[in-house]
Design a protein around this motif. Structure first.
Motif, short mmCIF file in Angstrom:
data_model
loop_
_atom_site.label_atom_id
_atom_site.label_comp_id
_atom_site.label_asym_id
_atom_site.label_seq_id
_atom_site.Cartn_x
_atom_site.Cartn_y
_atom_site.Cartn_z
N LEU A 132 -8.58 -67.79 8.96
CA LEU A 132 -8.87 -69.00 8.20
C LEU A 132 -10.30 -68.98 7.65
CD1 LEU A 132 -7.21 -71.71 10.48
CD2 LEU A 132 -6.24 -70.62 8.44
N ASP A 133 -11.24 -68.54 8.46
CA ASP A 133 -12.64 -68.46 8.00
C ASP A 133 -12.79 -67.46 6.87
OD1 ASP A 133 -13.61 -70.38 9.71
OD2 ASP A 133 -14.24 -68.96 11.26
N PHE A 134 -12.10 -66.32 6.98
CA PHE A 134 -12.18 -65.30 5.93
C PHE A 134 -11.68 -65.88 4.60
CE2 PHE A 134 -10.50 -62.00 3.23
CZ PHE A 134 -11.43 -60.98 3.32
N CYS A 135 -10.53 -66.54 4.65
CA CYS A 135 -9.95 -67.11 3.43
C CYS A 135 -10.87 -68.16 2.82
CB CYS A 135 -8.59 -67.72 3.72
SG CYS A 135 -7.32 -66.53 4.24
N ALA A 136 -11.46 -68.98 3.67
CA ALA A 136 -12.32 -70.05 3.18
C ALA A 136 -13.62 -69.51 2.57
CB ALA A 136 -12.64 -71.02 4.32
N LYS A 137 -14.20 -68.48 3.21
CA LYS A 137 -15.48 -67.96 2.75
C LYS A 137 -15.36 -67.05 1.53
CE LYS A 137 -17.62 -68.28 7.33
NZ LYS A 137 -18.15 -67.54 8.51
N THR A 138 -14.28 -66.26 1.49
CA THR A 138 -14.13 -65.30 0.39
C THR A 138 -13.24 -65.82 -0.72
OG1 THR A 138 -12.19 -64.21 1.34
CG2 THR A 138 -14.37 -63.43 2.05
N LYS A 139 -12.57 -66.95 -0.50
CA LYS A 139 -11.62 -67.51 -1.46
C LYS A 139 -10.52 -66.51 -1.78
CE LYS A 139 -14.31 -71.12 -1.92
NZ LYS A 139 -13.99 -72.39 -1.24
N SER A 140 -10.08 -65.80 -0.74
CA SER A 140 -9.05 -64.78 -0.95
C SER A 140 -8.34 -64.50 0.37
CB SER A 140 -9.66 -63.49 -1.49
OG SER A 140 -10.54 -62.93 -0.52
N LEU A 141 -7.30 -63.70 0.29
CA LEU A 141 -6.59 -63.25 1.48
C LEU A 141 -7.15 -61.90 1.93
CD1 LEU A 141 -2.85 -64.00 0.64
CD2 LEU A 141 -4.01 -64.70 2.74
#
Length: 256
Positions: A132-141
């Motif tokens: 979830l943090d990765f998606c939120a910070k990078t705006k990607s999967l």
């Protein structure tokens, strides 16, 4: 990446519906009634430092009873989430919104996001929080195409439709455009209109989701509207077809 079938054009009814509706009122103000007690009791029982809030009819924030949550509330840092982890709190708010929506195919189910395979000394929420943090910070999967058959990251207890809702909420982008919500009713409408894809959203791979997102964004571009409105029309059109079929089945037979 280009996955769109150029021969599959948007129906005129879709264009007329989308052009007649303002984005803010139709999409962002799309509100549902959430049972805060049910969700917060489950959150407490599961040991999550997350509590959900909502709004009363006057728009004031409330912490108990039935309350309204609008689509525009599905944002990181939302005032409707009291949490020690913004991304996880947002995921639960997305789950509450989806499950309470009267026009979407979702049931009220509490997502068990714990990693049951985590070692005894490891936080069982580390895996879901990391994704979830990765998606939120990078705006990607994250790229997991070599790790899973579907390409989706390992997110315990989170199905594809909920993950798509979360991606929309954090304003993520896919390879083919801004992430969009994914609902079985909407996809069923696409298949009825002639989309040659697997009709089950639970079985959507990331590649198929990219194709779906590209379709919505392409249609929106052709109609000078927003892809969120296209997705809403698909969901609403399914319900209209159900009503038409029901009314037809109960119509008084004509006597000749």
């Amino acid at each position: 990446m280009h996955l769109y079938d150029e021969g599959f054009e948007p129906p005129k009814a879709c264009a007329d519906w989308c052009r007649a509706r303002p984005f803010d009122l139709q999409v962002l103000d799309d509100g549902v009634t959430v049972d805060l007690q049910w969700w917060n009791e489950h959150l407490e029982h599961a040991g999550h430092a997350v509590r959900l809030r909502g709004r009363n009819l006057d728009g004031r924030i409330v912490t108990t009873g039935d309350a309204v949550v609008q689509r525009n509330d599905l944002r990181l840092g939302s005032e409707l989430i009291d949490t020690d982890h913004d991304a996880l709190g947002l995921l639960f708010l997305c789950a509450a919104w989806r499950s309470a929506h009267p026009r979407r195919r979702a049931v009220r189910r509490f997502p068990d996001v714990r990693d049951v395979r985590a070692a005894g000394d490891r936080d069982p929420l580390a895996k879901i929080k990391g994704v979830l943090d990765f998606c939120a910070k990078t705006k990607s999967l994250p790229d997991t195409s070599r790790q899973t058959w579907s390409g989706w990251p390992d997110t315990p207890g989170v199905g594809v439709p909920l993950m798509a809702t979360y991606l929309w909420a954090v304003e993520a982008r896919t390879d083919t455009g801004p992430a969009q919500m994914l609902d079985q009713f909407g996809v069923s409408t696409l298949v009825h209109e002639g989309w040659l894809e697997d009709p089950s959203v639970a079985d959507f791979t990331v590649r198929r989701y990219h194709r779906y997102v590209e379709l919505l964004n392409t249609w929106a571009g052709l109609m000078a509207t927003r892809p969120e409105l296209v997705e809403m029309w698909l969901v609403d059109r399914w319900h209209a077809r159900v009503v038409e079929a029901r009314d037809g089945a109960h119509a008084t037979p004509r006597l000749f």
